[in-house]
Design a protein around this motif. Structure first.
Motif, PDB file in Angstrom:
ATOM      1  N   PRO A  13       0.840  -1.199   0.000  1.00  0.00           N
ATOM      2  CA  PRO A  13       0.000   0.000   0.000  1.00  0.00           C
ATOM      3  C   PRO A  13       0.870   1.242   0.000  1.00  0.00           C
ATOM      4  O   PRO A  13       1.948   1.259   0.596  1.00  0.00           O
ATOM      5  CB  PRO A  13      -0.783  -0.119   1.296  1.00  0.00           C
ATOM      6  CG  PRO A  13       0.063  -0.959   2.175  1.00  0.00           C
ATOM      7  CD  PRO A  13       0.779  -1.908   1.274  1.00  0.00           C
ATOM      8  N   LYS A  14       0.404   2.277  -0.656  1.00  0.00           N
ATOM      9  CA  LYS A  14       1.194   3.501  -0.733  1.00  0.00           C
ATOM     10  C   LYS A  14       0.716   4.536   0.288  1.00  0.00           C
ATOM     11  O   LYS A  14      -0.473   4.735   0.484  1.00  0.00           O
ATOM     12  CB  LYS A  14       1.152   4.090  -2.142  1.00  0.00           C
ATOM     13  CG  LYS A  14      -0.225   4.381  -2.684  1.00  0.00           C
ATOM     14  CD  LYS A  14      -0.141   5.048  -4.061  1.00  0.00           C
ATOM     15  CE  LYS A  14       0.152   4.028  -5.156  1.00  0.00           C
ATOM     16  NZ  LYS A  14       0.028   4.617  -6.512  1.00  0.00           N
ATOM     17  N   ALA A  15       1.692   5.156   0.913  1.00  0.00           N
ATOM     18  CA  ALA A  15       1.422   6.283   1.819  1.00  0.00           C
ATOM     19  C   ALA A  15       0.302   6.010   2.811  1.00  0.00           C
ATOM     20  O   ALA A  15       0.387   5.107   3.642  1.00  0.00           O
ATOM     21  CB  ALA A  15       1.120   7.534   1.009  1.00  0.00           C
ATOM     22  N   ALA A  16      -0.746   6.786   2.718  1.00  0.00           N
ATOM     23  CA  ALA A  16      -1.835   6.769   3.686  1.00  0.00           C
ATOM     24  C   ALA A  16      -2.491   5.401   3.801  1.00  0.00           C
ATOM     25  O   ALA A  16      -2.903   4.994   4.880  1.00  0.00           O
ATOM     26  CB  ALA A  16      -2.877   7.812   3.312  1.00  0.00           C
ATOM     27  N   ALA A  17      -2.574   4.700   2.692  1.00  0.00           N
ATOM     28  CA  ALA A  17      -3.307   3.438   2.686  1.00  0.00           C
ATOM     29  C   ALA A  17      -2.751   2.449   3.705  1.00  0.00           C
ATOM     30  O   ALA A  17      -3.510   1.717   4.334  1.00  0.00           O
ATOM     31  CB  ALA A  17      -3.272   2.839   1.286  1.00  0.00           C
ATOM     32  N   ALA A  18      -1.448   2.443   3.870  1.00  0.00           N
ATOM     33  CA  ALA A  18      -0.831   1.478   4.781  1.00  0.00           C
ATOM     34  C   ALA A  18      -1.399   1.588   6.189  1.00  0.00           C
ATOM     35  O   ALA A  18      -1.823   0.603   6.785  1.00  0.00           O
ATOM     36  CB  ALA A  18       0.671   1.675   4.793  1.00  0.00           C
ATOM     37  N   GLY A  19      -1.390   2.789   6.712  1.00  0.00           N
ATOM     38  CA  GLY A  19      -1.898   2.999   8.063  1.00  0.00           C
ATOM     39  C   GLY A  19      -3.347   2.630   8.183  1.00  0.00           C
ATOM     40  O   GLY A  19      -3.766   1.992   9.150  1.00  0.00           O
TER      41      GLY A  19
END
Lengths: 130, 130
Positions: free
Chosen positions: A75-81
């Motif tokens: 996942p990229k950037a925000a999606a990971a969290g």
DNA sequence: TGCAAATAACCGTTTAAGCGGTTATTTGCA
DNA sequence: TGCAAATAACCGCTTAAACGGTTATTTGCA
């Protein structure tokens, strides 16, 4: 910020949340699994899954006739969290109904029979043609 | 599950995300602050803030003529996790434009002058009446 | 009590999603 | 090559949300 809003939007639908919940638990499912477990039409399942793929939350993989979906491993950037949060939040309030249906479907599927809706539904659909 | 979808829906709008971002940084703001910093109409600000209150993400407090909003101190269930995630995610990608506008507005506000839009706009509005 | 400021509620219009149902496309297999 | 299954794309309709603009309500102050 716009991308973040898009991710939240993708998760703002109950059907899509259930799909994410199922995938976080099982790892990978194909469209026909969602149709069976969530008791929704194929077009509805397909549409919502594509929505989640476009939002960068899922990836799809074609294997023979079936398309399998799973949570994106990178996942990229925000999606990971958001994804890690989602798994813990969903674990805390997992719908027992959903779990039951999932188990039942898994048993039925492993007993034999390929993908697709139960025979009764299929017969009805075919009969309705003219 | 439905409630969770509702929270995500509340966060699926860019304006509302910016509002959350501002509140997580500043603690408390009134409607006129959002109007000034985000450069949006009063009705738009009011609507979106109410949306966030209804979703259980914000609470409001009336002080004289003004209504102040802040992040709810006692989020229920799913909201708690999402809020803490939100603060960390937003910190990672805070819009520099937004920060600049916030600082500028704060200076202007503390210099004197009550709430409301800049004088120019106010004059125009009054002049337009008939 | 009357006025002005801040805010919420309302109204009509526009736009985006969601849905069921149908058709097109891909794939495996006889 | 032709058929059947699984899936995606398309179509028309309905519903919900967003918006600008306006009006109503609350509040402080002269």
């Amino acid at each position: 910020m716009k991308q973040l809003a898009g991710i939240f939007k993708a998760l703002s639908d109950e059907t899509r949340l259930q799909m994410m919940s199922l995938l976080l638990r099982t790892g990978e499912l194909c469209v026909c699994d969602f149709v069976a477990v969530l008791d929704i039409t194929q077009s509805k399942a397909s549409r919502h899954l594509r929505y989640l793929v476009n939002a960068g939350l899922l990836i799809d993989r074609r294997a023979a006739t079936w398309v399998y979906y799973r949570v994106t491993p990178e996942p990229k950037a925000a999606a990971a969290g958001i994804l890690s949060l989602l798994s813990s939040v969903l674990a805390g309030q997992s719908d027992p109904q959903l779990s039951k249906r999932l188990d039942r479907w898994r048993r039925k599927k492993s007993c034999g029979a390929t993908c697709g809706a139960p025979a009764a539904t299929r017969r009805a659909t075919t009969g309705g043609k003219h």
